[in-house]
Design an enzyme around this catalytic site. Structure first.
Site, PDB file in Angstrom:
ATOM      1  N   ARG A   1       0.888  -1.180   0.000  1.00  0.00           N
ATOM      2  CA  ARG A   1       0.000   0.000   0.000  1.00  0.00           C
ATOM      3  C   ARG A   1       0.915   1.215   0.000  1.00  0.00           C
ATOM      4  O   ARG A   1       1.654   1.444   0.981  1.00  0.00           O
ATOM      5  CB  ARG A   1      -0.921  -0.015   1.217  1.00  0.00           C
ATOM      6  CG  ARG A   1      -1.618   1.317   1.426  1.00  0.00           C
ATOM      7  CD  ARG A   1      -2.765   1.233   2.404  1.00  0.00           C
ATOM      8  NE  ARG A   1      -3.900   0.550   1.812  1.00  0.00           N
ATOM      9  CZ  ARG A   1      -5.123   0.541   2.341  1.00  0.00           C
ATOM     10  NH1 ARG A   1      -5.358   1.166   3.473  1.00  0.00           N
ATOM     11  NH2 ARG A   1      -6.118  -0.088   1.745  1.00  0.00           N
TER      12      ARG A   1
ATOM     13  N   HIS B   1      -7.084   1.265  -6.581  1.00  0.00           N
ATOM     14  CA  HIS B   1      -7.352   0.322  -5.479  1.00  0.00           C
ATOM     15  C   HIS B   1      -8.021  -0.920  -6.092  1.00  0.00           C
ATOM     16  O   HIS B   1      -9.214  -1.180  -5.897  1.00  0.00           O
ATOM     17  CB  HIS B   1      -8.263   0.986  -4.448  1.00  0.00           C
ATOM     18  CG  HIS B   1      -8.273   0.303  -3.109  1.00  0.00           C
ATOM     19  ND1 HIS B   1      -7.556  -0.853  -2.839  1.00  0.00           N
ATOM     20  CD2 HIS B   1      -8.927   0.613  -1.945  1.00  0.00           C
ATOM     21  CE1 HIS B   1      -7.768  -1.222  -1.590  1.00  0.00           C
ATOM     22  NE2 HIS B   1      -8.577  -0.354  -1.023  1.00  0.00           N
TER      23      HIS B   1
ATOM     24  N   GLN C   1     -10.014  -3.631  -3.982  1.00  0.00           N
ATOM     25  CA  GLN C   1     -11.327  -3.138  -3.545  1.00  0.00           C
ATOM     26  C   GLN C   1     -12.355  -3.307  -4.663  1.00  0.00           C
ATOM     27  O   GLN C   1     -13.461  -3.817  -4.446  1.00  0.00           O
ATOM     28  CB  GLN C   1     -11.214  -1.656  -3.148  1.00  0.00           C
ATOM     29  CG  GLN C   1     -12.505  -1.073  -2.632  1.00  0.00           C
ATOM     30  CD  GLN C   1     -12.918  -1.679  -1.298  1.00  0.00           C
ATOM     31  OE1 GLN C   1     -12.142  -1.702  -0.364  1.00  0.00           O
ATOM     32  NE2 GLN C   1     -14.127  -2.187  -1.218  1.00  0.00           N
TER      33      GLN C   1
ATOM     34  N   ASP D   1     -17.367   6.831  -1.363  1.00  0.00           N
ATOM     35  CA  ASP D   1     -16.094   6.684  -0.643  1.00  0.00           C
ATOM     36  C   ASP D   1     -15.825   8.039   0.009  1.00  0.00           C
ATOM     37  O   ASP D   1     -16.484   9.043  -0.322  1.00  0.00           O
ATOM     38  CB  ASP D   1     -14.988   6.319  -1.658  1.00  0.00           C
ATOM     39  CG  ASP D   1     -13.591   6.181  -1.032  1.00  0.00           C
ATOM     40  OD1 ASP D   1     -13.494   6.021   0.196  1.00  0.00           O
ATOM     41  OD2 ASP D   1     -12.603   6.219  -1.797  1.00  0.00           O
TER      42      ASP D   1
ATOM     43  N   CYS E   1     -16.722   1.513   0.326  1.00  0.00           N
ATOM     44  CA  CYS E   1     -15.513   0.697   0.527  1.00  0.00           C
ATOM     45  C   CYS E   1     -15.012   0.746   1.958  1.00  0.00           C
ATOM     46  O   CYS E   1     -14.228  -0.114   2.361  1.00  0.00           O
ATOM     47  CB  CYS E   1     -14.418   1.137  -0.433  1.00  0.00           C
ATOM     48  SG  CYS E   1     -13.945   2.863  -0.246  1.00  0.00           S
TER      49      CYS E   1
ATOM     50  N   ARG F   1     -13.441  -8.655   0.725  1.00  0.00           N
ATOM     51  CA  ARG F   1     -12.011  -8.374   0.540  1.00  0.00           C
ATOM     52  C   ARG F   1     -11.219  -9.631   0.903  1.00  0.00           C
ATOM     53  O   ARG F   1     -10.266  -9.995   0.219  1.00  0.00           O
ATOM     54  CB  ARG F   1     -11.581  -7.202   1.442  1.00  0.00           C
ATOM     55  CG  ARG F   1     -12.185  -5.844   1.085  1.00  0.00           C
ATOM     56  CD  ARG F   1     -11.654  -5.334  -0.217  1.00  0.00           C
ATOM     57  NE  ARG F   1     -10.195  -5.290  -0.237  1.00  0.00           N
ATOM     58  CZ  ARG F   1      -9.438  -4.325   0.335  1.00  0.00           C
ATOM     59  NH1 ARG F   1     -10.015  -3.290   0.921  1.00  0.00           N
ATOM     60  NH2 ARG F   1      -8.117  -4.382   0.269  1.00  0.00           N
TER      61      ARG F   1
HETATM   62  N1   CP Z   1     -11.317  -0.325   2.081  1.00  0.00           N
HETATM   63  C1   CP Z   1     -10.048  -0.399   2.557  1.00  0.00           C
HETATM   64  O1   CP Z   1      -9.081  -0.583   1.818  1.00  0.00           O
HETATM   65  O2   CP Z   1      -9.953  -0.274   3.900  1.00  0.00           O
HETATM   66  P1   CP Z   1      -8.594  -0.069   4.736  1.00  0.00           P
HETATM   67  O3   CP Z   1      -8.028   1.277   4.323  1.00  0.00           O
HETATM   68  O4   CP Z   1      -9.001  -0.101   6.158  1.00  0.00           O
HETATM   69  O5   CP Z   1      -7.641  -1.159   4.381  1.00  0.00           O
HETATM   70  N1  NVA Z   2     -10.000   6.673  -1.400  1.00  0.00           N
HETATM   71  C1  NVA Z   2      -9.672   6.196  -0.065  1.00  0.00           C
HETATM   72  C2  NVA Z   2      -9.903   4.732   0.011  1.00  0.00           C
HETATM   73  C3  NVA Z   2      -9.684   4.127   1.372  1.00  0.00           C
HETATM   74  C4  NVA Z   2      -9.858   2.635   1.369  1.00  0.00           C
HETATM   75  C5  NVA Z   2      -8.242   6.540   0.268  1.00  0.00           C
HETATM   76  O1  NVA Z   2      -7.381   6.422  -0.609  1.00  0.00           O
HETATM   77  O2  NVA Z   2      -7.979   6.936   1.405  1.00  0.00           O
END
Ligand code: CP
Ligand code: NVA
Length: 309
Positions: A103, A130, A133, A223, A263, A291
């Site tokens: 990430r 993502h 997701q 989101d 999400c 997930r």
């Molecule tokens: N939706 C998602 O990726 O959640 P987290 O940021 O908690 O991993």
């Molecule tokens: N768009 C959000 C998604 C979190 C899962 C972010 O990047 O923070």
């Protein structure tokens, strides 16, 4: 064979549908205690430059279910890009681990990891995309509607990483994607053109009229307005997105059988009102649970199966 899972754009519609079908079948096998421990003795390295609940837990639990192990690597632990370059992180992890999940802020970082890693690399969210997701989301929609064909997903909010991955995924499986957002938060024209190349000319559209879009949508999705890394823009974004939330008025404009998805994490009474969130919490929690199921199938496919065929 695809060694890595970095972007849904790298997959064909058949590959996406195949992974979703397999994840749904594996979920049933897991629940009946019949899913083999195909990653026994294997290790996944998990690199996090940003916080996480779902992604961290779901990958770690998925490795446990498959008989393997996962190692959490916090930014301060490895100092990727500062203590040592991405290329060395990729090569060292490749000598010790069987897969890497990352990430990252910059999308280029996860791309570089994949380029230099001899083992599979999975994008677990970058500023740009993502993909895990979006795959779990389409899996959830398929379980609900039994088919994805011809369905329309309305994304109410920022043209962000989640929106981009959903837009591409929808186009590739024969769905329509609509983004309803204020001026200045659209997807770029180049990106929209690339998505339209993957499906019908009207498979990806952008509007500022969320209500009209809701009337023709099967899925209302949202989101956060403020993604990780955008905290400095929070107050401005809250003002800009005020009219782009999922609330009872928007839902009233949608067909009666429309579902609501998020999400997570969700910011109640900003992008979604508390009453709508709670009324649709079952779907949203199925989405979160998926997930785990999607990624367990992905890990098996990439590590035990040698890639996405
Ligand atoms: N939706 C998602 O990726 O959640 P987290 O940021 O908690 O991993
Ligand atoms: N768009 C959000 C998604 C979190 C899962 C972010 O990047 O923070």
């Amino acid at each position: 064979m695809q060694k890595d899972f970095i972007s849904i754009a790298d997959l064909s519609g058949d590959q996406i549908r195949g992974l979703i079908d397999r994840a749904i079948a594996d979920k049933a096998r897991f629940r009946s205690g019949k899913l083999p421990a195909s990653l026994s003795g294997r290790t996944l390295a998990m690199i996090f430059e940003k916080p996480s609940l779902r992604t961290r837990v779901s990958f770690e639990v998925a490795m446990t279910h498959l008989g393997g192990h996962a190692i959490y690597l916090a930014p301060a632990d490895i100092g990727m890009g500062s203590r040592e370059p991405v290329i060395d992180v990729a090569r060292v992890l490749g000598r010790m681990c069987d897969g890497v999940m990352a990430r990252t802020f910059a999308h280029e970082t996860v791309r570089q990891l994949a380029l230099y890693s001899p083992v599979p690399v999975i994008n677990a969210l970058s500023d740009l995309l993502h993909p895990c997701q979006a795959m779990a989301d389409l899996m959830t929609a398929q379980e609900h509607f039994e088919t994805l064909d011809g369905k329309t997903l309305l994304f109410v909010g920022d043209g962000n990483n989640v929106a981009r991955s959903l837009a591409v995924a929808c186009a590739k499986v024969g769905m329509k994607f609509i983004l309803a957002c204020p001026d200045g938060y659209q997807l770029s024209e180049d990106f929209v053109a690339s998505v339209r190349n993957e499906g019908a000319p009207d498979c990806c559209t952008i509007t500022s009229d969320a209500k009209s879009a809701a009337a023709q949508s099967n899925i209302l999705y949202t989101d956060t307005w403020v993604s990780m890394g955008q905290e400095d823009e929070k107050q401005q974004r809250i003002r800009d997105f005020e009219n782009f939330k999922i609330d009872s008025e928007l839902l009233a404009a949608a067909p009666d059988d429309a579902i609501v998805m998020h999400c997570l994490p969700a910011y109640r009474d900003l992008e979604i009102t508390d009453d709508i969130f709670e009324a649709h919490a079952e779907t949203i929690m199925n989405e979160a649970e998926n997930r785990l199921h999607f990624q367990r199938t992905l890990l098996h496919t990439l590590i035990a199966g040698g890639g996405i065929g």
